[in-house]
Write an enzyme that holds these catalytic residues in place. Structure first.
Site, PDB file in Angstrom:
ATOM      1  N   SER A 182     -11.788   8.374  -9.053  1.00 11.33           N
ATOM      2  CA  SER A 182     -13.231   8.621  -9.043  1.00 11.33           C
ATOM      3  C   SER A 182     -13.891   7.392  -8.411  1.00 11.33           C
ATOM      4  O   SER A 182     -13.252   6.333  -8.294  1.00 11.33           O
ATOM      5  CB  SER A 182     -13.703   8.777 -10.496  1.00 11.33           C
ATOM      6  N   TYR A 229     -13.825   5.629 -19.405  1.00 11.20           N
ATOM      7  CA  TYR A 229     -13.566   6.435 -18.198  1.00 11.20           C
ATOM      8  C   TYR A 229     -13.362   5.519 -16.998  1.00 11.20           C
ATOM      9  O   TYR A 229     -12.417   5.689 -16.221  1.00 11.20           O
ATOM     10  CB  TYR A 229     -14.755   7.375 -17.974  1.00 11.20           C
TER      11      TYR A 229
END
Ligand SMILES: NC(=O)c1ccc[n+]([C@@H]2O[C@H](COP(=O)([O-])OP(=O)(O)OC[C@H]3O[C@@H](n4cnc5c(N)ncnc54)[C@H](O)[C@@H]3O)[C@@H](O)[C@H]2O)c1
Length: 274
Positions: free
Chosen positions: A155, A168
């Site tokens: 990401s 995350y």
């Protein structure tokens, strides 16, 4: 048909980017092993992919002419991972491509010191260790056949920080590190390992994605106007389409990318170039 004759394993294939990859790979001629937890996960405050959604992805791929094996798998379960890979090898000639796409965006929304031990461990277990477990199970076959392409869905959170999102962010940075290290482990065996770093991906109803709205919710942003909020940071003034991520994955999976390994590619509309 750049993936004709190849078999690809995709985790988190019930919906979202996983489904977009599956359908694109099927169009490119691949046969598919579609895996997803297909159930909700205690501690993740939103619904995950369902068995119906996984079956729907399988149906969409079969319509494109792919042979498909679809099965529930929680990437946190080492024995389950081994069994899923064994079932894939039983059904198909070998595994040519692995897409480590399964991921969760919550529990999030807290500063580092406010995160509890179980929430931290859950995020790392799914978003980082799950990919490691899948590589561990698939790599021996790829090494033996001296061929393979692994694609890890990191990401932009694997490249830069986001407030109140540290577990995350840490997991996705970890995935970038795993990609680089695994690329070196397997380069002599002609097995390639690359990472994709998408920016804010639109929750396209066609693939039933719902991560962006859940990221918004966990960051206390209004769910209704969340796309406009994420758009403000997009140099292209467009959210990322799941099909664009799938296109990049299809290219990395195929033989045109034969000299790509250890690469960390953004699909972020310039977000990390600012
Ligand atoms: N949506 C975005 O904006 C975005 C941006 C960058 C990276 N990503 C990454 O792309 C990947 C896919 O995201 P998405 O937007 O399609 O999300 P999504 O929530 O729509 O889909 C994720 C899928 O993974 C499955 N999954 C979750 N935990 C699992 C587990 N333990 N075992 C097996 N399957 C599991 C879910 O059931 C779901 O079907 C994730 O790794 C995510 O972190 C997403």
């Amino acid at each position: 048909m750049t993936l004709k004759g190849k078999t690809a394993v995709i985790t988190g294939a019930a919906r979202g980017i996983g489904r977009a990859c599956a359908v694109r790979f099927a169009r490119e001629g691949a046969d598919l092993v579609l895996l997803d937890i297909a159930a909700d996960l205690p501690g993740v405050g939103y619904p995950l992919g369902s068995r119906d959604q996984l079956d729907h992805t399988a149906e969409l791929c079969e319509r494109e002419g792919a042979a498909v094996l679809a099965a529930p798998l929680d990437v946190r379960d080492p024995a389950g991972v081994d069994a899923a890979v064994a079932a894939a090898l039983d059904r198909f000639h070998g595994i040519d491509v692995l897409v480590n796409n399964a991921g969760i965006a919550a529990p999030s929304g807290r500063a580092v010191h406010e995160i509890g031990e179980p929430d931290w461990a859950l995020m790392l277990d799914v978003d980082l260790s799950g990919a490691w477990r899948m590589i561990k199970a698939v790599a021996p076959g790829m090494v033996e056949r001296r061929s393979g392409s692994v694609i890890n869905l990191s990401s932009t959170a694997g490249l830069v920080g986001y407030r109140n999102f540290s577990a995350y962010v840490a997991a996705k940075h970890g995935l970038v590190g795993l990609t680089r290290a695994a690329a070196l482990d397997y380069a002599p065996h002609r097995v390639r390992v690359n990472a994709l770093c998408p920016g804010s991906v639109r929750d396209d109803p066609l693939v039933e994605g719902r991560m962006l709205v859940e990221i918004a919710r966990s960051l206390d942003l209004p769910a209704a106007g969340h796309e406009e909020i994420f758009l403000r940071d997009q140099p292209t003034n467009a959210l990322i389409e799941p099909t664009a991520v799938a296109g990049a994955a299809a290219w990395l999976a195929g033989d045109d990318a034969w000299q790509m390994t250890g690469a960390v590619l953004t699909v972020d509309g310039g977000f990390t170039s600012r």
